[in-house]
Design a protein around this motif. Sequence first.
Motif, PDB file in Angstrom:
ATOM      1  N   UNK A 199      -0.140   7.940  18.569  1.00  0.00           N
ATOM      2  CA  UNK A 199       0.754   7.074  17.812  1.00  0.00           C
ATOM      3  C   UNK A 199       0.204   5.656  17.801  1.00  0.00           C
ATOM      4  N   UNK A 200       0.798   4.840  16.943  1.00  0.00           N
ATOM      5  CA  UNK A 200       0.515   3.412  16.930  1.00  0.00           C
ATOM      6  C   UNK A 200       1.654   2.681  17.619  1.00  0.00           C
ATOM      7  N   UNK A 201       2.185   1.684  16.938  1.00  0.00           N
ATOM      8  CA  UNK A 201       3.271   0.875  17.488  1.00  0.00           C
ATOM      9  C   UNK A 201       4.599   1.555  17.202  1.00  0.00           C
ATOM     10  N   UNK A 202       5.110   2.330  18.148  1.00  0.00           N
ATOM     11  CA  UNK A 202       6.368   3.027  17.964  1.00  0.00           C
ATOM     12  C   UNK A 202       7.074   3.169  19.299  1.00  0.00           C
ATOM     13  N   UNK A 203       8.145   3.961  19.355  1.00  0.00           N
ATOM     14  CA  UNK A 203       8.976   4.008  20.556  1.00  0.00           C
ATOM     15  C   UNK A 203       8.359   4.787  21.695  1.00  0.00           C
ATOM     16  N   UNK A 204       7.421   5.678  21.405  1.00  0.00           N
ATOM     17  CA  UNK A 204       6.724   6.394  22.474  1.00  0.00           C
ATOM     18  C   UNK A 204       5.310   5.833  22.595  1.00  0.00           C
ATOM     19  N   UNK A 205       4.653   6.109  23.703  1.00  0.00           N
ATOM     20  CA  UNK A 205       3.318   5.579  23.948  1.00  0.00           C
ATOM     21  C   UNK A 205       2.310   6.717  24.037  1.00  0.00           C
ATOM     22  N   UNK A 212       0.815  -1.217   0.000  1.00  0.00           N
ATOM     23  CA  UNK A 212       0.000   0.000   0.000  1.00  0.00           C
ATOM     24  C   UNK A 212       0.846   1.264   0.000  1.00  0.00           C
ATOM     25  N   UNK A 213       2.061   1.181   0.557  1.00  0.00           N
ATOM     26  CA  UNK A 213       2.882   2.372   0.698  1.00  0.00           C
ATOM     27  C   UNK A 213       4.095   2.352  -0.233  1.00  0.00           C
ATOM     28  N   UNK A 225       3.867   8.390  11.689  1.00  0.00           N
ATOM     29  CA  UNK A 225       3.417   9.269  10.619  1.00  0.00           C
ATOM     30  C   UNK A 225       2.114   8.740  10.020  1.00  0.00           C
ATOM     31  N   UNK A 226       1.300   9.645   9.509  1.00  0.00           N
ATOM     32  CA  UNK A 226      -0.030   9.281   9.030  1.00  0.00           C
ATOM     33  C   UNK A 226      -0.070   9.197   7.501  1.00  0.00           C
ATOM     34  N   UNK A 227      -1.149   8.606   7.001  1.00  0.00           N
ATOM     35  CA  UNK A 227      -1.343   8.623   5.557  1.00  0.00           C
ATOM     36  C   UNK A 227      -1.986   9.959   5.158  1.00  0.00           C
ATOM     37  N   UNK A 228      -2.106  10.188   3.864  1.00  0.00           N
ATOM     38  CA  UNK A 228      -2.591  11.480   3.385  1.00  0.00           C
ATOM     39  C   UNK A 228      -4.006  11.787   3.844  1.00  0.00           C
ATOM     40  N   UNK A 229      -4.858  10.763   3.920  1.00  0.00           N
ATOM     41  CA  UNK A 229      -6.241  10.990   4.344  1.00  0.00           C
ATOM     42  C   UNK A 229      -6.300  11.491   5.782  1.00  0.00           C
ATOM     43  N   UNK A 230      -5.473  10.902   6.657  1.00  0.00           N
ATOM     44  CA  UNK A 230      -5.449  11.344   8.050  1.00  0.00           C
ATOM     45  C   UNK A 230      -4.911  12.764   8.161  1.00  0.00           C
ATOM     46  N   UNK A 231      -3.830  13.055   7.442  1.00  0.00           N
ATOM     47  CA  UNK A 231      -3.284  14.409   7.470  1.00  0.00           C
ATOM     48  C   UNK A 231      -4.325  15.430   6.985  1.00  0.00           C
ATOM     49  N   UNK A 232      -5.067  15.075   5.954  1.00  0.00           N
ATOM     50  CA  UNK A 232      -6.078  15.991   5.420  1.00  0.00           C
ATOM     51  C   UNK A 232      -7.198  16.216   6.424  1.00  0.00           C
ATOM     52  N   UNK A 233      -7.643  15.153   7.078  1.00  0.00           N
ATOM     53  CA  UNK A 233      -8.684  15.305   8.106  1.00  0.00           C
ATOM     54  C   UNK A 233      -8.201  16.194   9.248  1.00  0.00           C
ATOM     55  N   UNK A 258      -8.340  12.804  16.764  1.00  0.00           N
ATOM     56  CA  UNK A 258      -7.924  11.609  16.026  1.00  0.00           C
ATOM     57  C   UNK A 258      -8.305  10.330  16.764  1.00  0.00           C
ATOM     58  N   UNK A 259      -8.260  10.344  18.082  1.00  0.00           N
ATOM     59  CA  UNK A 259      -8.659   9.150  18.831  1.00  0.00           C
ATOM     60  C   UNK A 259     -10.132   8.836  18.601  1.00  0.00           C
ATOM     61  N   UNK A 260     -10.950   9.855  18.442  1.00  0.00           N
ATOM     62  CA  UNK A 260     -12.380   9.646  18.236  1.00  0.00           C
ATOM     63  C   UNK A 260     -12.734   9.375  16.778  1.00  0.00           C
ATOM     64  N   UNK A 261     -11.970   9.950  15.860  1.00  0.00           N
ATOM     65  CA  UNK A 261     -12.300   9.837  14.438  1.00  0.00           C
ATOM     66  C   UNK A 261     -11.425   8.840  13.686  1.00  0.00           C
ATOM     67  N   UNK A 262     -10.376   8.354  14.348  1.00  0.00           N
ATOM     68  CA  UNK A 262      -9.521   7.344  13.735  1.00  0.00           C
ATOM     69  C   UNK A 262      -8.367   7.945  12.958  1.00  0.00           C
ATOM     70  N   UNK A 263      -7.304   7.154  12.802  1.00  0.00           N
ATOM     71  CA  UNK A 263      -6.139   7.584  12.033  1.00  0.00           C
ATOM     72  C   UNK A 263      -5.459   6.349  11.475  1.00  0.00           C
ATOM     73  N   UNK A 264      -4.687   6.562  10.415  1.00  0.00           N
ATOM     74  CA  UNK A 264      -3.966   5.464   9.778  1.00  0.00           C
ATOM     75  C   UNK A 264      -2.489   5.817   9.707  1.00  0.00           C
ATOM     76  N   UNK A 265      -1.644   4.874  10.151  1.00  0.00           N
ATOM     77  CA  UNK A 265      -0.203   5.109  10.172  1.00  0.00           C
ATOM     78  C   UNK A 265       0.520   3.846   9.756  1.00  0.00           C
ATOM     79  N   UNK A 266       1.511   3.998   8.854  1.00  0.00           N
ATOM     80  CA  UNK A 266       2.268   2.836   8.390  1.00  0.00           C
ATOM     81  C   UNK A 266       3.390   2.466   9.342  1.00  0.00           C
TER      82      UNK A 266
END
Length: 301
Positions: free
Chosen positions: A237-243, A123-124, A283-291, A271-279
């Motif tokens: 964030x998702x699965x990364x070094x910070x929580x 996808x990326x 960092x987010x995908x373009x749709x999340x950044x636009x929202x 974003x927690x309420x509306x959702x986000x996508x990160x690879x």
Amino acid sequence: MSARYAEAATLDLSMYETESDNTEEIEEVTNDSSEALEDTVLLTGRVDETTDESDEQTFTVTMFESAIPLYANNNVNLRLGPDTSYDVVTTISYGTQVVATGQTDNGWYVVDYDGQTVYVISDYMQDTEPEPLVVETDPVVSTSDIIFVGDSRTVGMEYAVDNGDYTWLCEVGKGYYWLKENIDSIDDYATTGTKVIFNLGVNDLGNVSKYIELINSYMDLWTSEGIEIYYSAVTPVGDTTVTNEQIESFNATLQSGLDSRVTWIDSYTFLMENGFSSSDGLHYNNATYTNLYNYYISIIE
């Protein structure tokens, strides 16, 4: 109107050419079955791996006749296997070129990375080099109604929304010390009525008190110049070094410590309420950044 960076270096594909010297350009990211070799392999190395053979999964890998150059269209992880449960070997950034030698039946490319076989989600990735995320520009002398100040997440937002009417003062991987060095440049772009949105902190959550002190020290000046200041919460964030727990603590301390003339934007909750996508979890995908961008604009206008 932006801070800019160098493009990623490309790779030498000559080492991956077949003995037949087939130099025909491959325009598609997949080959038809008549030109590819199929092999079913048992992949190991999962994060959740156990000794129970029933827990192991079998994936079909179609190996390409010739290596294919691919480019990352977002920051994305390279993993030991074709699933997000496998360990991350490294993260490649937007525009990085890799060599794909095959593709799995569940949407991942097989990649040769530094002599190691790894996997990246399709996808990326794309088969053409993406537009430079940042390019060198001359210093800007015109003013702007809105100024975005931030790190790589702001860089990603600038690319996603492609709005050159505003000023984007942002740089990948930066935090408090970069802001301290560059904060005076805001006056080069601002005028009466300019709105400045800060979005920094995810790279150095331990500097929250320094952010508070720095922003507050400029509030009298900015207020006298008619500049409106906004600070966006560090987003999740998702699965990364910070929580997210660390981020929530940073946000709470920052919000309570900032001058009352700073308008807080609770983009974390948005974003927690509306959702986000990160690879890569950060960092987010373009749709999340636009929202997120549209949410900012709805707050400040």
